[in-house]
Design an enzyme around this catalytic site. Structure first.
Site, PDB file in Angstrom:
ATOM      1  N   LYS A  54       2.905  -2.178   7.405  1.00 47.13           N
ATOM      2  CA  LYS A  54       4.083  -2.804   6.784  1.00 47.13           C
ATOM      3  C   LYS A  54       4.996  -1.739   6.194  1.00 47.13           C
ATOM      4  CE  LYS A  54       1.384  -6.968   5.756  1.00 47.13           C
ATOM      5  NZ  LYS A  54       0.634  -7.730   4.729  1.00 47.13           N
ATOM      6  N   GLN A  98      -1.443  -7.554  -1.598  1.00 44.94           N
ATOM      7  CA  GLN A  98      -2.244  -7.742  -0.393  1.00 44.94           C
ATOM      8  C   GLN A  98      -3.550  -8.475  -0.704  1.00 44.94           C
ATOM      9  OE1 GLN A  98      -1.224  -6.977   2.726  1.00 44.94           O
ATOM     10  NE2 GLN A  98      -3.123  -7.551   3.714  1.00 44.94           N
ATOM     11  N   ASP A 121       5.966 -13.230   0.151  1.00 45.19           N
ATOM     12  CA  ASP A 121       4.759 -13.760   0.798  1.00 45.19           C
ATOM     13  C   ASP A 121       4.792 -15.288   0.879  1.00 45.19           C
ATOM     14  OD1 ASP A 121       2.659 -12.239   1.855  1.00 45.19           O
ATOM     15  OD2 ASP A 121       1.974 -11.598  -0.130  1.00 45.19           O
TER      16      ASP A 121
HETATM   17  N1  GUN Z   1      -3.776 -10.764   3.852  1.00 47.06           N
HETATM   18  C1  GUN Z   1      -3.775 -11.277   5.104  1.00 47.06           C
HETATM   19  N2  GUN Z   1      -2.554 -11.772   5.411  1.00 47.06           N
HETATM   20  C2  GUN Z   1      -1.773 -11.579   4.326  1.00 47.06           C
HETATM   21  C3  GUN Z   1      -0.404 -11.886   4.031  1.00 47.06           C
HETATM   22  O1  GUN Z   1       0.351 -12.456   4.834  1.00 47.06           O
HETATM   23  N3  GUN Z   1       0.024 -11.509   2.790  1.00 47.06           N
HETATM   24  C4  GUN Z   1      -0.793 -10.900   1.889  1.00 47.06           C
HETATM   25  N4  GUN Z   1      -0.277 -10.591   0.716  1.00 47.06           N
HETATM   26  N5  GUN Z   1      -2.054 -10.613   2.126  1.00 47.06           N
HETATM   27  C5  GUN Z   1      -2.540 -10.960   3.341  1.00 47.06           C
END
Ligand code: GUN
Length: 295
Positions: A54, A98, A121
């Site tokens: 990311k 995350q 998110d």
């Molecule tokens: N862990 C797995 N997918 C995601 C997501 O889309 N956002 C976040 N913050 N953590 C994740």
């Protein structure tokens, strides 16, 4: 069926990102660069990889990002303090904490602390509530939004379709089911949400025009569970032992790809399907957060 039935998530994600570039230029003309904060707690290897991807995507598109890595033992209160600081930081328009988080930290408390206007998110209860109400002013969670975009841009008609979603997680299954049943041009589906207590799960799968596997079980969906001509979306990322691989393991999806691909009208490869779309939608939400901040 040939490789032409693949839904190429990398190409579609690149199209989404190309559409964001002009909006980022318009923001730059106003002296604004979108900014995104990543927060990672502990050293979960998969989370390190995901956040790394990311960060790289932000850099390529000209989005400013800052990553905050906290030790596994960080008290919840300390994490919440950090999030409140980020809420007040005008350089950062989006915040992503995350998942998964260490077990001593309550995920719901963390996501409720992120300012809804920075919640790229889409996990804050206010944004989840807006999603459920069909109010498009909120941020939509990235993986479900990415799946809708994949279907729309691949010409898959969801209106009236039987969609079966496997997995009721808060990140994918539940919000995806809510999005797909909205009265909306790229939704309007009849949705069945299956989970670990579902009776005779294969019979539900066999009815699906569109089958989404998001349950986190390696190669769970077999050819015998798929209606010929169905569209199959594989969200899973599972590490399985593989003595032949240099690392001793490899990643597979929730779909037994080799046996399901020949049956499917369209199918996402894994990797290269849903994953790149999750990142594209995160960037899209971040650009929107920056636009709304400056508006
Ligand atoms: N862990 C797995 N997918 C995601 C997501 O889309 N956002 C976040 N913050 N953590 C994740």
């Amino acid at each position: 069926m040939s490789a032409s039935n693949l839904i190429d998530g990398r190409t579609i994600a690149a199209q989404v990102q190309a559409g964001l570039a002009s909006r980022i230029s318009q923001l730059a003309a106003k002296g604004v660069q979108p900014g995104l904060a990543f927060v990672r707690v502990g050293e979960d290897p998969a989370s390190r990889v995901y956040v790394g991807r990311k960060e790289k995507a932000c850099e390529l598109l000209g989005i400013h990002s800052e990553t905050f890595v906290l030790p596994e033992t960080t008290p919840e209160a300390e994490l919440l303090d950090r999030i409140r600081q980020l809420n007040d930081n005008p350089r950062l328009h989006g915040i992503l904490v995350q998942a998964p988080l260490p077990v001593h930290i309550r995920q719901s408390t963390v996501y409720s602390t992120v300012s809804p206007s920075k919640d790229v998110d889409g996990f804050h209860p206010m944004n989840m509530g807006r999603l459920l109400l069909g109010d498009s002013s909120g941020f939509r969670p990235c993986t479900p939004a990415g799946i809708l975009e994949l279907l729309a841009r691949s010409g898959v008609n969801t209106a009236g379709a039987e969609v079966v979603v496997l997995g009721r997680g808060n990140i994918v299954g539940k919000p995806l089911a809510a999005l797909l049943c909205q009265k909306d041009r790229h939704a309007n589906a009849t949705v069945t949400l299956c989970h670990s207590a579902t009776r005779d799960l294969p019979s539900h799968c066999l009815r699906a025009d569109i089958l989404v596997a998001a349950l986190g079980v390696a190669e769970f969906v077999k050819a015998s569970m798929v209606k010929p001509g169905a569209v199959v979306i594989d969200v899973g990322v599972n590490r399985v032992p593989d003595p032949a691989a240099p690392s001793g393991s490899r990643l597979v999806g929730d779909v037994a790809f080799a046996e399901v691909q020949p049956l499917a009208a369209k199918i996402t490869p894994n990797p290269g399907g849903v994953g790149p779309m999750t990142i594209a939608m995160l960037l899209s939400n971040t650009v929107r957060a920056a636009e709304q901040f400056t508006a």
